[in-house]
Design a protein around this motif. Sequence first.
Motif, PDB file in Angstrom:
ATOM      1  N   SER A  63     -47.913  50.767 -37.642  1.00 50.76           N
ATOM      2  CA  SER A  63     -47.841  49.488 -36.641  1.00 50.76           C
ATOM      3  C   SER A  63     -47.021  49.667 -35.530  1.00 50.76           C
ATOM      4  N   GLY A  64     -45.849  50.339 -35.717  1.00 51.57           N
ATOM      5  CA  GLY A  64     -45.032  50.690 -34.723  1.00 51.57           C
ATOM      6  C   GLY A  64     -45.359  51.585 -33.742  1.00 51.57           C
ATOM      7  N   ALA A  65     -46.137  52.682 -34.111  1.00 51.07           N
ATOM      8  CA  ALA A  65     -46.659  53.868 -33.091  1.00 51.07           C
ATOM      9  C   ALA A  65     -47.772  53.082 -32.298  1.00 51.07           C
ATOM     10  N   LEU A  66     -48.598  52.456 -33.093  1.00 44.47           N
ATOM     11  CA  LEU A  66     -49.812  51.640 -31.941  1.00 44.47           C
ATOM     12  C   LEU A  66     -49.231  50.850 -31.038  1.00 44.47           C
ATOM     13  N   LEU A  67     -48.106  50.065 -31.396  1.00 44.67           N
ATOM     14  CA  LEU A  67     -47.610  49.186 -30.150  1.00 44.67           C
ATOM     15  C   LEU A  67     -46.841  50.069 -29.261  1.00 44.67           C
ATOM     16  N   SER A  74     -42.203  56.568 -29.097  1.00 40.14           N
ATOM     17  CA  SER A  74     -43.145  56.152 -30.208  1.00 40.14           C
ATOM     18  C   SER A  74     -42.508  56.494 -31.774  1.00 40.14           C
ATOM     19  N   MET A  75     -41.732  57.486 -31.624  1.00 40.93           N
ATOM     20  CA  MET A  75     -41.098  57.944 -32.721  1.00 40.93           C
ATOM     21  C   MET A  75     -40.153  57.004 -33.157  1.00 40.93           C
ATOM     22  N   ALA A  76     -39.211  56.402 -32.114  1.00 44.03           N
ATOM     23  CA  ALA A  76     -38.017  55.497 -32.337  1.00 44.03           C
ATOM     24  C   ALA A  76     -38.698  54.260 -32.869  1.00 44.03           C
ATOM     25  N   SER A  88     -41.530  53.658 -34.368  1.00 45.12           N
ATOM     26  CA  SER A  88     -41.890  53.828 -35.692  1.00 45.12           C
ATOM     27  C   SER A  88     -41.035  53.881 -36.858  1.00 45.12           C
ATOM     28  N   LEU A  89     -39.855  54.703 -36.527  1.00 46.15           N
ATOM     29  CA  LEU A  89     -38.668  54.775 -37.205  1.00 46.15           C
ATOM     30  C   LEU A  89     -38.269  53.260 -37.641  1.00 46.15           C
ATOM     31  N   LEU A  90     -37.998  52.563 -36.500  1.00 48.60           N
ATOM     32  CA  LEU A  90     -37.521  51.015 -36.766  1.00 48.60           C
ATOM     33  C   LEU A  90     -38.270  50.052 -37.492  1.00 48.60           C
ATOM     34  N   ALA A  91     -39.880  50.299 -37.368  1.00 48.06           N
ATOM     35  CA  ALA A  91     -40.607  49.557 -38.094  1.00 48.06           C
ATOM     36  C   ALA A  91     -40.833  50.196 -39.523  1.00 48.06           C
ATOM     37  N   GLY A  92     -40.826  51.363 -39.671  1.00 48.04           N
ATOM     38  CA  GLY A  92     -40.812  51.843 -41.226  1.00 48.04           C
ATOM     39  C   GLY A  92     -39.736  51.739 -42.016  1.00 48.04           C
ATOM     40  N   LEU A  93     -38.691  52.015 -41.474  1.00 50.10           N
ATOM     41  CA  LEU A  93     -37.508  52.255 -42.268  1.00 50.10           C
ATOM     42  C   LEU A  93     -36.622  50.735 -42.088  1.00 50.10           C
ATOM     43  N   GLY A  94     -36.985  49.780 -41.375  1.00 47.61           N
ATOM     44  CA  GLY A  94     -35.814  48.875 -41.062  1.00 47.61           C
ATOM     45  C   GLY A  94     -35.909  47.984 -42.244  1.00 47.61           C
ATOM     46  N   GLY A  95     -37.104  47.456 -42.875  1.00 53.30           N
ATOM     47  CA  GLY A  95     -37.108  46.646 -43.772  1.00 53.30           C
ATOM     48  C   GLY A  95     -36.320  47.228 -45.183  1.00 53.30           C
ATOM     49  N   GLY A  96     -36.732  48.459 -45.530  1.00 59.26           N
ATOM     50  CA  GLY A  96     -36.045  49.142 -46.924  1.00 59.26           C
ATOM     51  C   GLY A  96     -34.315  49.240 -46.582  1.00 59.26           C
ATOM     52  N   PHE A  97     -33.955  49.553 -45.146  1.00 60.14           N
ATOM     53  CA  PHE A  97     -32.614  49.753 -44.772  1.00 60.14           C
ATOM     54  C   PHE A  97     -31.936  48.385 -45.009  1.00 60.14           C
ATOM     55  N   VAL A 151     -47.176  59.995 -38.220  1.00 58.88           N
ATOM     56  CA  VAL A 151     -47.774  58.850 -37.440  1.00 58.88           C
ATOM     57  C   VAL A 151     -47.580  59.006 -36.017  1.00 58.88           C
ATOM     58  N   SER A 152     -46.604  59.090 -35.287  1.00 61.94           N
ATOM     59  CA  SER A 152     -46.148  59.077 -33.872  1.00 61.94           C
ATOM     60  C   SER A 152     -46.978  60.439 -33.463  1.00 61.94           C
ATOM     61  N   LEU A 153     -47.003  61.593 -34.056  1.00 61.28           N
ATOM     62  CA  LEU A 153     -47.776  62.586 -33.878  1.00 61.28           C
ATOM     63  C   LEU A 153     -49.075  62.382 -33.763  1.00 61.28           C
ATOM     64  N   LEU A 154     -49.624  61.928 -34.605  1.00 62.48           N
ATOM     65  CA  LEU A 154     -51.135  61.288 -34.810  1.00 62.48           C
ATOM     66  C   LEU A 154     -51.565  60.430 -33.478  1.00 62.48           C
ATOM     67  N   VAL A 155     -50.891  59.462 -33.525  1.00 67.25           N
ATOM     68  CA  VAL A 155     -51.116  58.787 -32.233  1.00 67.25           C
ATOM     69  C   VAL A 155     -50.946  59.297 -30.988  1.00 67.25           C
ATOM     70  N   TYR A 156     -50.105  60.038 -30.852  1.00 66.26           N
ATOM     71  CA  TYR A 156     -49.725  60.778 -29.454  1.00 66.26           C
ATOM     72  C   TYR A 156     -50.972  61.790 -29.128  1.00 66.26           C
ATOM     73  N   VAL A 157     -51.689  62.318 -30.276  1.00 65.68           N
ATOM     74  CA  VAL A 157     -52.786  63.160 -29.927  1.00 65.68           C
ATOM     75  C   VAL A 157     -53.899  62.621 -29.933  1.00 65.68           C
ATOM     76  N   LYS A 158     -53.847  61.177 -30.159  1.00 62.38           N
ATOM     77  CA  LYS A 158     -54.989  60.410 -30.054  1.00 62.38           C
ATOM     78  C   LYS A 158     -56.001  60.575 -31.453  1.00 62.38           C
ATOM     79  N   PHE A 159     -55.238  60.998 -32.520  1.00 64.83           N
ATOM     80  CA  PHE A 159     -55.934  61.195 -33.776  1.00 64.83           C
ATOM     81  C   PHE A 159     -56.272  59.869 -34.283  1.00 64.83           C
ATOM     82  N   ILE A 160     -55.126  58.865 -34.115  1.00 67.68           N
ATOM     83  CA  ILE A 160     -55.208  57.453 -34.444  1.00 67.68           C
ATOM     84  C   ILE A 160     -55.427  56.824 -32.997  1.00 67.68           C
ATOM     85  N   HIS A 161     -56.632  56.278 -32.653  1.00 65.74           N
ATOM     86  CA  HIS A 161     -56.816  55.552 -31.121  1.00 65.74           C
ATOM     87  C   HIS A 161     -57.866  54.619 -31.447  1.00 65.74           C
TER      88      HIS A 161
END
Length: 320
Positions: free
Chosen positions: A33-37, A48-50, A52-61, A87-97
Amino acid sequence: MTGDVQHLVTQLADVPWLLTALDLVGVFFFAVSGALLAARKHFDLVGSMALSLLAGLGGGFTRDIVLDRGLPASLENPIYLAPPVLVSLLVYVKFIHPNRLNLTITTFDAAGLALFTLSGVVIAHGMGLHPVSVVIVATVAALGGGVLRDIVANEVPSVFDPRGVYVMPSVLGAAVAEAAALQGMLNAFTGTVIAALIFTVRMLAYHYQWRLPGAEISQDRESLARLRRLAEQAQAATARRAARARERMGPVEEFEGQVVVEDFDPDTQSITVVDPASHQSVHYDPGTGTMDVKDMRTGRTRSYDAPEHDWVADHPRRQA
């Protein structure tokens, strides 16, 4: 703590990778969700990585800090960094688009919400917290990543956005899971059912535009349709002119005396226009149909998908 719950928590304690795996799946969904946003906001790979990290790790942190579990799991185990980076790499290369960015972001966000709610209940209950505290901790864990993601991306956090019920699925799911735990009925099967219930309620709320009583709607159907129509007309006219290479729209050119073209990207064909009448700035992307509407007086931005998915009031709110 009795019965199945005690057995489940004991298993999780004896085989740490089980709880880690549950966390990692939740991190993955939130990271998507973070990478797509970030992609919708046209961030670069680092941005995108930043996000993604905030979205993915923020809750558990947040959960680990609130529970005083020592060093948060995401800092203690580097494996937690893998899903956001991948995830950031997959979105960047448009594998997830995907074409429907809002819907896809909401889908992955709802999945992360469900998993972090469940893991929060398991961990908090296992530490012997009061049932009310368990629900609060689980809800905070589920919401933390999404809130950080939206704030950094300059979006209205979903917690405060009336477009679909967001907090209540997590609260209700946490309450049901804790009730099951108190009765010794929380196990792998019931946990999966509860997670699926949280996900389903969140997606139904998004699809059917549920909202809690008293929520204000800032945009009615007529005014939103007007903004989209003007943005589409301005985009088409600007694209034609750019294609003919006769002129490039500047930041002060006016379209039909109604909106001012502030920016145009010939590569993506996206356009940003300002509507002086409503004091709003509209960024329209014809490729995805997404329209970001920014209130220039408050700085708040809300995003809308293609017209059939725009979340608006059926009847404009009458002014007193």
